[in-house]
Scaffold this active site. Structure first.
Site, PDB file in Angstrom:
ATOM      1  N   LYS A   1      -4.906   3.749  -2.983  1.00  0.00           N
ATOM      2  CA  LYS A   1      -4.243   2.939  -1.717  1.00  0.00           C
ATOM      3  C   LYS A   1      -5.341   2.839  -0.636  1.00  0.00           C
ATOM      4  CE  LYS A   1      -0.236   2.326  -3.860  1.00  0.00           C
ATOM      5  NZ  LYS A   1       0.261   0.994  -4.189  1.00  0.00           N
TER       6      LYS A   1
ATOM      7  N   SER B   1       0.859  -1.299   0.022  1.00  0.00           N
ATOM      8  CA  SER B   1       0.165   0.073  -0.135  1.00  0.00           C
ATOM      9  C   SER B   1       0.952   1.256  -0.009  1.00  0.00           C
ATOM     10  CB  SER B   1      -0.983  -0.036   1.290  1.00  0.00           C
ATOM     11  OG  SER B   1      -1.543   0.910   1.415  1.00  0.00           O
TER      12      SER B   1
ATOM     13  N   TYR C   1      -4.064   8.483  -7.075  1.00  0.00           N
ATOM     14  CA  TYR C   1      -3.085   7.543  -6.416  1.00  0.00           C
ATOM     15  C   TYR C   1      -3.473   7.228  -5.036  1.00  0.00           C
ATOM     16  CZ  TYR C   1       1.163   5.490  -4.583  1.00  0.00           C
ATOM     17  OH  TYR C   1       2.052   4.799  -4.080  1.00  0.00           O
TER      18      TYR C   1
HETATM   19  N1  LIG Z   1       8.472   4.766  -4.210  1.00  0.00           N
HETATM   20  C1  LIG Z   1       7.972   5.316  -3.265  1.00  0.00           C
HETATM   21  O1  LIG Z   1       7.986   6.345  -2.426  1.00  0.00           O
HETATM   22  C2  LIG Z   1       6.636   4.538  -2.831  1.00  0.00           C
HETATM   23  C3  LIG Z   1       5.944   4.813  -1.477  1.00  0.00           C
HETATM   24  C4  LIG Z   1       4.952   4.298  -1.175  1.00  0.00           C
HETATM   25  C5  LIG Z   1       4.373   2.992  -2.155  1.00  0.00           C
HETATM   26  N2  LIG Z   1       5.192   2.654  -3.024  1.00  0.00           N
HETATM   27  C6  LIG Z   1       4.564   1.592  -4.003  1.00  0.00           C
HETATM   28  O2  LIG Z   1       5.431   0.625  -4.025  1.00  0.00           O
HETATM   29  C7  LIG Z   1       5.172  -0.132  -5.128  1.00  0.00           C
HETATM   30  C8  LIG Z   1       6.460  -0.284  -6.163  1.00  0.00           C
HETATM   31  O3  LIG Z   1       6.831   1.181  -6.613  1.00  0.00           O
HETATM   32  P1  LIG Z   1       8.408   1.444  -6.839  1.00  0.00           P
HETATM   33  O4  LIG Z   1       8.518   2.562  -5.828  1.00  0.00           O
HETATM   34  O5  LIG Z   1       9.261   0.278  -6.555  1.00  0.00           O
HETATM   35  O6  LIG Z   1       8.291   2.091  -8.308  1.00  0.00           O
HETATM   36  P2  LIG Z   1       8.776   1.560  -9.560  1.00  0.00           P
HETATM   37  O7  LIG Z   1      10.413   1.231  -9.224  1.00  0.00           O
HETATM   38  O8  LIG Z   1       8.348   2.483 -10.539  1.00  0.00           O
HETATM   39  O9  LIG Z   1       8.358   0.062  -9.723  1.00  0.00           O
HETATM   40  C9  LIG Z   1       7.138  -0.092 -10.066  1.00  0.00           C
HETATM   41  C10 LIG Z   1       6.868  -1.748 -10.772  1.00  0.00           C
HETATM   42  O10 LIG Z   1       5.523  -1.677 -10.896  1.00  0.00           O
HETATM   43  C11 LIG Z   1       5.624  -2.428 -12.373  1.00  0.00           C
HETATM   44  N3  LIG Z   1       4.089  -2.283 -13.015  1.00  0.00           N
HETATM   45  C12 LIG Z   1       3.701  -1.153 -13.199  1.00  0.00           C
HETATM   46  N4  LIG Z   1       2.694  -1.331 -13.949  1.00  0.00           N
HETATM   47  C13 LIG Z   1       2.364  -2.871 -14.132  1.00  0.00           C
HETATM   48  C14 LIG Z   1       1.611  -3.819 -14.634  1.00  0.00           C
HETATM   49  N5  LIG Z   1       0.473  -3.454 -15.262  1.00  0.00           N
HETATM   50  N6  LIG Z   1       1.857  -5.211 -14.682  1.00  0.00           N
HETATM   51  C15 LIG Z   1       2.895  -5.611 -13.837  1.00  0.00           C
HETATM   52  N7  LIG Z   1       3.805  -4.676 -13.216  1.00  0.00           N
HETATM   53  C16 LIG Z   1       3.429  -3.339 -13.497  1.00  0.00           C
HETATM   54  C17 LIG Z   1       6.858  -1.770 -12.961  1.00  0.00           C
HETATM   55  O11 LIG Z   1       7.069  -2.495 -14.242  1.00  0.00           O
HETATM   56  P3  LIG Z   1       7.762  -1.881 -15.467  1.00  0.00           P
HETATM   57  O12 LIG Z   1       9.165  -1.679 -15.115  1.00  0.00           O
HETATM   58  O13 LIG Z   1       7.457  -2.709 -16.571  1.00  0.00           O
HETATM   59  O14 LIG Z   1       7.092  -0.338 -15.468  1.00  0.00           O
HETATM   60  C18 LIG Z   1       7.700  -1.637 -12.010  1.00  0.00           C
HETATM   61  O15 LIG Z   1       8.273  -2.960 -11.924  1.00  0.00           O
HETATM   62  C19 LIG Z   1       3.944   0.449  -5.737  1.00  0.00           C
HETATM   63  O16 LIG Z   1       2.696  -0.204  -5.580  1.00  0.00           O
HETATM   64  C20 LIG Z   1       3.864   1.793  -5.526  1.00  0.00           C
HETATM   65  O17 LIG Z   1       2.675   2.310  -5.268  1.00  0.00           O
HETATM   66  C21 LIG Z   1       6.040   3.275  -3.539  1.00  0.00           C
END
Ligand SMILES: NC(=O)c1ccc[n+]([C@@H]2O[C@H](COP(=O)([O-])OP(=O)(O)OC[C@H]3O[C@@H](n4cnc5c(N)ncnc54)[C@H](OP(=O)(O)O)[C@@H]3O)[C@@H](O)[C@H]2O)c1
Length: 277
Positions: A158, A140, A154
């Site tokens: 969540k 989340s 967004y």
């Molecule tokens: N970074 C933050 O500050 C933060 C904070 C709170 C929560 N989150 C959550 O953490 C999770 C991961 O994010 P992250 O920070 O690691 O960002 P990230 O580096 O952009 O990674 C996102 C991942 O999701 C994949 N993805 C997107 N759409 C998809 C789909 N339709 N099917 C399968 N995979 C898909 C992307 O694949 P591609 O490489 O193909 O695009 C990538 O592997 C997300 O749910 C995000 O909301 C992040």
């Protein structure tokens, strides 16, 4: 059953948090399936797995594509014989003031962050229910607990993940299945670069343009104090190796501090603090 016999499936393993969770689980003995929509993005994970001789395997899985989800989960189940942990991590952010968001942009955002998670979980749950054990770990966000300007699409995905996870946790516990929410703060990944900026928000004449600019500056500052994706992966490892995991885990120094402050404030005090920030 120790971790060596356990099978974990991670969505969105091509980068960031999903990449690190896949690695930490495999390094701690879980047979881990790193899934991603584009398998070509898995080359560095593959070479680490080969170097370290990890039980890390790959499958194509696009959470927005029903056939892809079914095929991946069925193939993994046939191959591994069980699925013990599902990490629903795939997601992205849509940014823009609410009035500037098109319905299609919002639907596309929900299609990945909410319906993608539902689709994958509903494919895995019957397997876990028959096993009478399993863990569904939903990535989340700290903003699954409060809002901020330009984040309505967004943030609401969540909030949806929080609500459905909490309800589901009561339903599946009698079958030996735990539901866990991980709530990261600002994490230094590709997330902000790959966020989608709503089309109307790109117009410098949007009435919300000054707000967008202000938010952009705040995010740059917050990123500098953000945590690493490894930090989140450690929290996930801690949760999935706990015999009695909690429903919610915060992940990140910034969010731990902010929510500690929020806990001591009234809603009005928190809203006023956010306005000043
Ligand atoms: N970074 C933050 O500050 C933060 C904070 C709170 C929560 N989150 C959550 O953490 C999770 C991961 O994010 P992250 O920070 O690691 O960002 P990230 O580096 O952009 O990674 C996102 C991942 O999701 C994949 N993805 C997107 N759409 C998809 C789909 N339709 N099917 C399968 N995979 C898909 C992307 O694949 P591609 O490489 O193909 O695009 C990538 O592997 C997300 O749910 C995000 O909301 C992040």
């Amino acid at each position: 059953m120790d971790s060596k016999q356990k099978v974990a499936v991670v969505t969105g393993s091509s980068s960031g948090i999903g990449h690190e969770i896949s690695l930490i689980l495999a390094r701690n003995g879980f047979t881990t399936y790193a899934t991603m929509r584009n398998l070509q993005k898995g080359s560095d994970l593959k070479s680490i797995a080969e170097d370290e001789k990890l039980h890390l395997y790959f499958a194509q899985l696009d959470v927005t594509d029903e056939n892809s989800v079914k095929m991946a989960i069925q193939t993994i189940h046939n191959e591994a014989g069980r699925i013990d942990i599902l990490i629903n991590n795939a997601g992205y952010g849509l940014t823009g003031a609410f009035e500037d968001l098109s319905l299609n942009e919002i639907k596309t955002q929900y299609e990945t962050n909410v319906f993608g998670l539902i689709r994958t979980t509903q494919e895995v749950l019957p397997i876990m229910r028959k096993q009478r054990s399993g863990m569904i770990v939903n990535i989340s966000s700290g903003v699954g607990r409060f809002g901020y300007p330009t984040g309505s699409a967004y943030v609401s995905t969540k909030f949806a993940v929080e609500g459905l996870s909490e309800c589901m946790s009561y339903e599946v516990e009698p079958f030996g299945i735990k539901v866990i929410l991980i709530e990261p703060g600002v994490i230094q990944t590709n997330f902000f670069n790959s966020s989608v900026l709503a089309k109307k928000s790109q117009d410098p004449n949007s009435p919300y343009a000054p707000l967008m600019k202000g938010m952009e500056n705040s995010i740059d500052k917050m990123m500098k104090n953000g945590s690493t994706p490894q930090y989140v992966a450690e929290v996930v490892l801690d949760a999935v190796t706990n015999e009695n995991p909690k429903l919610r885990y915060l992940a990140g120094k910034d969010i731990e501090q902010l929510l500690e402050m929020k806990r001591k404030m009234s809603d009005e005090e928190f809203v006023n603090m956010m306005k000043q920030m």
